[in-house]
Design a protein around this motif. Structure first.
Motif, mmCIF file in Angstrom:
data_model
loop_
_atom_site.group_PDB
_atom_site.id
_atom_site.type_symbol
_atom_site.label_atom_id
_atom_site.label_comp_id
_atom_site.label_asym_id
_atom_site.label_seq_id
_atom_site.Cartn_x
_atom_site.Cartn_y
_atom_site.Cartn_z
ATOM 1 N N CYS A 167 15.547 73.399 -23.427
ATOM 2 C CA CYS A 167 15.105 72.035 -23.746
ATOM 3 C C CYS A 167 16.341 71.193 -24.069
ATOM 4 C CB CYS A 167 14.151 72.061 -24.946
ATOM 5 S SG CYS A 167 13.589 70.435 -25.470
ATOM 6 N N ILE A 168 16.382 69.956 -23.553
ATOM 7 C CA ILE A 168 17.546 69.109 -23.808
ATOM 8 C C ILE A 168 17.231 68.037 -24.855
ATOM 9 C CG2 ILE A 168 18.641 69.511 -21.572
ATOM 10 C CD1 ILE A 168 17.443 66.791 -20.661
ATOM 11 N N GLY A 169 16.006 68.098 -25.393
ATOM 12 C CA GLY A 169 15.645 67.168 -26.469
ATOM 13 C C GLY A 169 15.504 65.725 -26.031
ATOM 14 N N CYS A 170 15.256 65.496 -24.734
ATOM 15 C CA CYS A 170 15.227 64.116 -24.238
ATOM 16 C C CYS A 170 14.010 63.342 -24.744
ATOM 17 C CB CYS A 170 15.257 64.095 -22.719
ATOM 18 S SG CYS A 170 13.773 64.770 -21.937
ATOM 19 N N GLY A 171 12.947 64.067 -25.099
ATOM 20 C CA GLY A 171 11.766 63.403 -25.643
ATOM 21 C C GLY A 171 10.880 62.756 -24.596
ATOM 22 N N ALA A 172 11.130 63.055 -23.314
ATOM 23 C CA ALA A 172 10.301 62.467 -22.254
ATOM 24 C C ALA A 172 8.849 62.903 -22.407
ATOM 25 C CB ALA A 172 10.832 62.871 -20.879
ATOM 26 N N CYS A 173 8.640 64.165 -22.808
ATOM 27 C CA CYS A 173 7.284 64.683 -22.988
ATOM 28 C C CYS A 173 6.540 63.888 -24.058
ATOM 29 C CB CYS A 173 7.320 66.166 -23.327
ATOM 30 S SG CYS A 173 8.470 66.605 -24.639
ATOM 31 N N ALA A 174 7.235 63.627 -25.170
ATOM 32 C CA ALA A 174 6.607 62.880 -26.261
ATOM 33 C C ALA A 174 6.327 61.447 -25.820
ATOM 34 C CB ALA A 174 7.506 62.893 -27.488
ATOM 35 N N SER A 175 7.235 60.908 -25.001
ATOM 36 C CA SER A 175 7.098 59.526 -24.573
ATOM 37 C C SER A 175 5.936 59.332 -23.601
ATOM 38 C CB SER A 175 8.430 59.070 -23.981
ATOM 39 O OG SER A 175 8.247 58.120 -22.992
ATOM 40 N N VAL A 176 5.690 60.310 -22.717
ATOM 41 C CA VAL A 176 4.594 60.137 -21.757
ATOM 42 C C VAL A 176 3.239 60.558 -22.315
ATOM 43 C CG1 VAL A 176 6.031 60.392 -19.696
ATOM 44 C CG2 VAL A 176 4.895 62.408 -20.649
ATOM 45 N N CYS A 177 3.227 61.342 -23.395
ATOM 46 C CA CYS A 177 1.970 61.859 -23.938
ATOM 47 C C CYS A 177 1.005 60.715 -24.243
ATOM 48 C CB CYS A 177 2.210 62.685 -25.201
ATOM 49 S SG CYS A 177 0.672 63.333 -25.875
ATOM 50 N N PRO A 178 -0.181 60.697 -23.631
ATOM 51 C CA PRO A 178 -1.097 59.577 -23.838
ATOM 52 C C PRO A 178 -1.857 59.634 -25.159
ATOM 53 C CG PRO A 178 -2.059 61.132 -22.285
ATOM 54 C CD PRO A 178 -0.709 61.661 -22.639
ATOM 55 N N THR A 179 -1.753 60.748 -25.881
ATOM 56 C CA THR A 179 -2.546 60.864 -27.107
ATOM 57 C C THR A 179 -1.704 61.066 -28.353
ATOM 58 O OG1 THR A 179 -2.774 63.247 -26.820
ATOM 59 C CG2 THR A 179 -4.486 61.888 -25.844
ATOM 60 N N GLY A 180 -0.385 61.114 -28.207
ATOM 61 C CA GLY A 180 0.477 61.277 -29.379
ATOM 62 C C GLY A 180 0.479 62.684 -29.937
ATOM 63 N N HIS A 181 0.243 63.677 -29.062
ATOM 64 C CA HIS A 181 0.183 65.058 -29.543
ATOM 65 C C HIS A 181 1.568 65.616 -29.846
ATOM 66 C CE1 HIS A 181 -0.903 69.259 -29.912
ATOM 67 N NE2 HIS A 181 -0.077 69.564 -28.936
ATOM 68 N N ILE A 182 2.532 65.307 -28.976
ATOM 69 C CA ILE A 182 3.874 65.884 -29.133
ATOM 70 C C ILE A 182 4.654 65.102 -30.182
ATOM 71 C CG2 ILE A 182 6.027 66.450 -27.942
ATOM 72 C CD1 ILE A 182 4.289 66.624 -25.360
ATOM 73 N N GLU A 183 5.089 65.832 -31.184
ATOM 74 C CA GLU A 183 5.756 65.160 -32.293
ATOM 75 C C GLU A 183 7.268 65.238 -32.156
ATOM 76 O OE1 GLU A 183 4.235 66.584 -35.984
ATOM 77 O OE2 GLU A 183 2.196 65.973 -35.459
ATOM 78 N N MET A 184 7.898 64.102 -32.366
ATOM 79 C CA MET A 184 9.351 64.052 -32.343
ATOM 80 C C MET A 184 9.792 63.310 -33.599
ATOM 81 S SD MET A 184 11.777 62.872 -29.236
ATOM 82 C CE MET A 184 11.587 61.103 -29.320
#
Lengths: 239, 152
Positions: A167-184
């Motif tokens: 993981c490179i910690g870019c946060g793209a997953c958190a940014s695209v998540c439509p429900t706010g599940h992924i916490e950064m």
């Protein structure tokens, strides 16, 4: 070019486009959760359902996947479509009752939770749309996250539920998540970002000194593009 | 271990679409899919570990935990269930001191319940080390476990 009708409006569109693309280009709003312009449509959230055809042959399809065709008649707001979207949203609200984004979308659409659907108590906001997994794989090119298990235990995670070393910690997953599940989370001083249970050291801009991206991400970009690290150490506002 | 996995992957020509058969072969070889085995499959096949882990946890047929020398599957499908599979499950748990999905501490036995084995007319069914035993009851289960070497 093909001619079609969406909500009684005659519209010209290019072949190969989807109903969703054409509708949005023409100012017709269709709600979506799992759609992102950077990715191929997947049709997993079912919120973009529309009705095509007329009379007894009318059927409900996902507009993000359905290609436009000559003479196609689309109804994006019929009673049937509203019913489908209402049920889908109510089920999602029961799946992820703590998601603020879902609650906001439901409010905008005038949908209330259905008491028959018992809200899930696991605290998860994930609707399993796979948008984050696909983003990490195709946009970022890292594949640090994936689903695990199935049925009620299915969840999105890093392999073995441990902090991932790719993981490179870019946060793209958190940014695209439509429900706010992924916490950064970002530390108060901004020098450490925490995502997927791992702390990432943030790089400070060499001009303004602001922390702007994880060092691992810059190293990754440098490795992929061949751009020297010194050039990448400048934040987007100073560039 | 790495070499064996590499050999299996090569046997399928390194084709990514054979991920599941490769994982089945690796599991057959080592009894289960260890963390190292999954990592080796991922490295040899060029499939991200996140995807290999996804497949490994999705299918019930893959085990990420070591299995015992003797493997006992008890059918809990509808037909077996109504014919008393629940009681048999209790008997196995009492005798082996392990619950559904567990392996005994001496690595001799592992026990799991399964959905349906597709032989409902023979229910309740137990599959012990790949061998089907139909019309089971508590007494027959006890006998079967004794035959597998369980001292009571």
């Amino acid at each position: 070019m093909v001619n079609l009708t969406i909500d009684n409006r005659k519209i010209q569109a290019e072949e190969g486009q989807t109903i969703l693309d054409v509708a949005r280009k023409n100012g017709i709003t269709i709600p979506t959760l799992c759609h992102n312009d950077a990715l191929e449509p997947s049709g997993s959230c079912r919120m973009c359902s529309v009705e095509i055809g007329e009379g007894a042959r009318a059927k409900v399809v996902t507009s993000c996947l359905y290609p436009v065709a000559e003479g196609l008649v689309v109804n994006s707001g019929s009673e049937r479509v509203k019913n489908v979207r209402r049920t889908v949203m109510q089920l999602l609200l029961a799946r992820s009752p703590e998601s603020e984004q879902l609650a906001r979308m439901a409010e905008d659409l005038g949908i209330h939770p259905e008491p028959r659907f018992k809200p899930s108590e696991d605290g998860s906001k994930c609707i399993l749309c796979r948008l984050c997994v696909r983003t990490c794989e195709t946009v970022v090119g890292v594949s640090a996250i994936g689903f695990s298990f199935r049925g009620p235990e299915k969840n999105v995670c890093t392999p073995f539920h441990e902090s991932s070393n790719i993981c490179i910690g870019c946060g793209a997953c958190a940014s695209v998540c439509p429900t706010g599940h992924i916490e950064m989370h970002v530390s108060p001083s901004g020098d450490v970002r925490t995502i997927w249970g791992r702390d990432f050291k943030m790089a400070a801009c060499s001009k303004c000194g602001l922390y702007f991206a994880p060092e691992d991400q810059l190293t990754y970009i440098s490795g992929r593009t061949g751009v020297p690290m010194e050039e990448l150490m400048v934040c987007s506002s100073c560039r | 271990m790495e070499e064996k996995v590499s050999e299996i992957v090569q046997g399928y020509g390194g084709d990514k679409s054979y991920l599941v058969p490769i994982m089945q072969d690796v599991q057959k070889e080592f009894g289960y899919l260890s963390r190292d085995a999954l990592t080796a499959i991922s490295a040899n096949l060029g499939v991200p570990i996140s995807r290999v882990y996804e497949v490994a946890t999705f299918y019930k047929a893959f085990s990420l935990k070591p299995k015992g020398r003797h493997h006992i599957s008890l059918c809990m499908g509808t037909a077996c269930h109504v014919r008393g599979a629940e009681l048999i499950s209790g008997n196995i748990t009492d005798m082996l001191k392990i619950k559904d999905g567990e392996t005994s501490a001496d690595m001799e036995y592992s026990f799991e319940t399964v959905g349906c084995l597709g032989a409902c007319a023979l229910g309740p069914i137990i599959v012990a080390d790949g061998e089907y035993h139909g019309e089971m009851n508590i007494a027959k289960t006890t006998k079967l476990l004794k035959k597998l070497g369980k001292k009571v």
